[in-house]
Design a protein around this motif. Structure first.
Motif, short mmCIF file in Angstrom:
data_model
loop_
_atom_site.label_atom_id
_atom_site.label_comp_id
_atom_site.label_asym_id
_atom_site.label_seq_id
_atom_site.Cartn_x
_atom_site.Cartn_y
_atom_site.Cartn_z
N ARG A 221 98.20 16.79 18.36
CA ARG A 221 97.74 16.01 19.51
C ARG A 221 96.92 14.79 19.10
O ARG A 221 96.50 14.00 19.94
N THR A 222 96.71 14.63 17.79
CA THR A 222 95.84 13.53 17.34
C THR A 222 96.54 12.58 16.36
O THR A 222 95.89 11.77 15.71
N LYS A 223 97.86 12.68 16.27
CA LYS A 223 98.55 11.81 15.31
C LYS A 223 99.98 11.51 15.77
O LYS A 223 100.66 12.39 16.31
N LEU A 224 100.40 10.27 15.53
CA LEU A 224 101.77 9.84 15.82
C LEU A 224 102.35 9.16 14.58
O LEU A 224 101.66 8.39 13.92
N GLU A 225 103.60 9.46 14.28
CA GLU A 225 104.31 8.75 13.21
C GLU A 225 105.43 7.93 13.83
O GLU A 225 106.26 8.46 14.56
N VAL A 226 105.40 6.64 13.54
CA VAL A 226 106.38 5.72 14.13
C VAL A 226 107.15 5.01 13.02
O VAL A 226 106.54 4.52 12.05
N LYS A 227 108.46 4.97 13.18
CA LYS A 227 109.31 4.22 12.25
C LYS A 227 110.29 3.39 13.09
O LYS A 227 110.95 3.93 13.98
N VAL A 228 110.34 2.11 12.81
CA VAL A 228 111.24 1.21 13.55
C VAL A 228 112.09 0.42 12.56
O VAL A 228 111.55 -0.20 11.64
N VAL A 229 113.40 0.47 12.76
CA VAL A 229 114.34 -0.30 11.93
C VAL A 229 114.98 -1.37 12.81
O VAL A 229 115.43 -1.08 13.92
N ILE A 230 115.02 -2.61 12.31
CA ILE A 230 115.76 -3.66 13.03
C ILE A 230 116.93 -4.13 12.18
O ILE A 230 116.80 -4.32 10.98
N LYS A 231 118.09 -4.26 12.83
CA LYS A 231 119.32 -4.70 12.15
C LYS A 231 119.83 -5.96 12.81
O LYS A 231 119.95 -6.03 14.04
N SER A 232 120.13 -6.97 11.99
CA SER A 232 120.69 -8.22 12.53
C SER A 232 122.21 -8.11 12.61
O SER A 232 122.86 -7.66 11.68
N ASN A 233 122.73 -8.55 13.76
CA ASN A 233 124.17 -8.38 14.03
C ASN A 233 124.85 -9.73 14.23
O ASN A 233 125.33 -10.05 15.31
N PHE A 234 124.85 -10.55 13.17
CA PHE A 234 125.55 -11.85 13.23
C PHE A 234 125.94 -12.25 11.81
O PHE A 234 125.65 -11.52 10.85
N LYS A 235 126.57 -13.41 11.67
CA LYS A 235 127.11 -13.83 10.36
C LYS A 235 126.01 -13.96 9.31
O LYS A 235 124.93 -14.48 9.61
N PRO A 236 126.29 -13.53 8.07
CA PRO A 236 125.27 -13.63 7.00
C PRO A 236 124.82 -15.06 6.71
O PRO A 236 123.73 -15.28 6.20
N SER A 237 125.67 -16.03 7.05
CA SER A 237 125.32 -17.43 6.77
C SER A 237 124.28 -17.98 7.75
O SER A 237 123.70 -19.05 7.52
N LEU A 238 124.03 -17.27 8.85
CA LEU A 238 123.09 -17.74 9.87
C LEU A 238 121.71 -17.11 9.67
O LEU A 238 121.60 -16.01 9.14
N LEU A 239 120.69 -17.82 10.11
CA LEU A 239 119.30 -17.34 9.99
C LEU A 239 118.63 -17.27 11.35
O LEU A 239 118.64 -18.24 12.11
N ALA A 240 118.05 -16.11 11.64
CA ALA A 240 117.23 -15.96 12.85
C ALA A 240 115.79 -16.36 12.51
O ALA A 240 115.35 -16.16 11.37
N GLN A 241 115.09 -16.91 13.48
CA GLN A 241 113.70 -17.36 13.26
C GLN A 241 112.78 -16.83 14.36
O GLN A 241 113.24 -16.32 15.38
N LYS A 242 111.46 -16.95 14.07
CA LYS A 242 110.42 -16.59 15.04
C LYS A 242 110.60 -15.16 15.57
O LYS A 242 110.54 -14.91 16.78
N ILE A 243 110.85 -14.23 14.66
CA ILE A 243 111.08 -12.83 15.04
C ILE A 243 109.74 -12.13 15.24
O ILE A 243 108.86 -12.21 14.38
N GLU A 244 109.63 -11.47 16.38
CA GLU A 244 108.41 -10.72 16.68
C GLU A 244 108.78 -9.41 17.37
O GLU A 244 109.51 -9.41 18.36
#
Length: 358
Positions: A221-244
């Motif tokens: 009741r006093t602890k949480l474990e959080v794991k978040v994975v983000i995967k980009s789903n577009f062409k490898p030649s492109l770059l995403a910016q300002k990710i939050e």
């Protein structure tokens, strides 16, 4: 019977004064009153045949004009176009077109799309001499289907571009709506400078730039474990910016330990969230963050509601799949052609409300 009468009444009104609109109903109030008086007898429909009614009520309806018709009459009478002045000259003729889209998503923890739509705008800057005519075409599904049926060369198919289904769209007053309805081409005389040519919305075959995979585990009741994975789903030649990425935490959080593979992460107590920022991320990549959240003991028996994880980003493509197929300029009076105009096209996709439940 009630619905049948309403449909018949609509037919009668259309026969007398054309399109049924708020303006037309206001202008023809007396006529509609007369029609109802003739059609109904003690609340019961008697005669609703248009031909028979026209022998009794010979009055002609007042037909309202659309904005396009009004602007056409104005230009015919005055010879002027309200949104562009005569005699504009530039040393260099340039045309800038920006496709700006906002992608909205709600996804379940298992990765099922619960709702998704894209709101888009086509913003233009035109620095063109004279009174040019512009023609703009996109990979609209109706256009591609027509080309396929007619045996015309399918430009989208050859270049590997898929067609998109636009649910609804609105245009700047300069666009000739009659040509869009008949040919699905956007033809217009552009205003000088910056303006919004059109807005649109689509809900089908959306390219989701990122997938968020959350894993939340309660340790006592006093602890949480959080794991978040983000995967980009577009062409490898492109770059995403300002990710939050904003990961919500319970109200009784006392401390947070964060480990992230890429970027910077910080717990913001005032916002009850872990904010993870990444400057840039290439396509077909993944990154993850792990956090241990210490909780203060509480008497509240209610379970934590687990608000969704939200994400902000910017990508250099249109998540709807919209592509500019052609952008042509015609100017008959001045001595320059479509090849003399420098054209720039840019695609920017941004997150709207982009959330994943955890």
């Amino acid at each position: 019977m009630v619905f049948e009468f309403l449909y018949k009444m609509c037919d009668v009104m259309t026969a007398y004064f054309g399109k049924i609109s708020e303006e037309n109903i206001k202008n023809n109030f007396v006529l509609i009153y007369e029609l109802l008086d003739e059609i109904l007898d003690f609340g019961y429909p008697q005669n609703s045949e248009t031909g028979a009614l026209k022998t009794f009520i010979t009055q002609q309806g007042i037909k309202g004009q659309t904005k396009e018709e009004q602007s056409q009459i104005t230009s015919q009478v005055t010879g002027q176009i309200g949104w562009r002045r005569e005699g504009i000259k530039y040393r260099r003729n340039e045309l800038f077109l920006d496709v700006l889209e906002s992608v909205n998503l709600l996804m379940s923890p298992q990765g099922q799309v619960l709702s998704a739509h894209v709101s888009g705008r086509v913003v233009m800057k035109s620095y063109l001499s004279g009174m040019p005519e512009c023609k703009f075409g996109m990979n609209d599904k109706i256009v591609i289907d027509k080309q396929g049926k007619g045996g015309a060369s399918d430009e989208a198919g050859k270049s590997g571009k898929q067609s998109i289904a636009i649910d609804d769209c609105t245009f700047h007053q300069c666009v000739r709506l009659s040509k869009f309805d008949s040919e699905r081409s956007i033809s217009f005389i552009p205003p000088d400078g910056e303006y919004e040519l059109m807005r649109y919305r689509t809900t089908k075959d959306i390219i989701l730039p990122f997938r968020v995979i959350p894993l939340v585990r309660e340790v006592g009741r006093t602890k949480l474990e959080v794991k978040v994975v983000i995967k980009s789903n577009f062409k490898p030649s492109l770059l995403a910016q300002k990710i939050e990425v904003r990961i919500p935490t319970p109200l009784n959080t006392s401390g947070v330990q964060v480990i992230c593979m890429k970027g910077k992460a910080k717990y913001k107590a005032s916002e009850n969230a872990i904010v993870w920022k990444i400057k840039r991320m290439a396509g077909m990549k993944e990154s993850q963050i792990s956090a241990e959240i210490e909780l203060l003991p509480t008497n509240d028996k209610k379970k934590w509601a687990r608000p969704p994880i939200s994400m902000n980003f910017e990508v250099p493509f249109a998540p709807s799949g919209l592509k500019v197929r052609y952008l042509k300029v015609f100017e008959s009076k001045l001595n320059y052609s479509d090849h003399d105009v420098i054209k720039w096209v840019r695609y920017i996709g941004r997150s709207g409300i982009y959330e994943t439940r955890c």
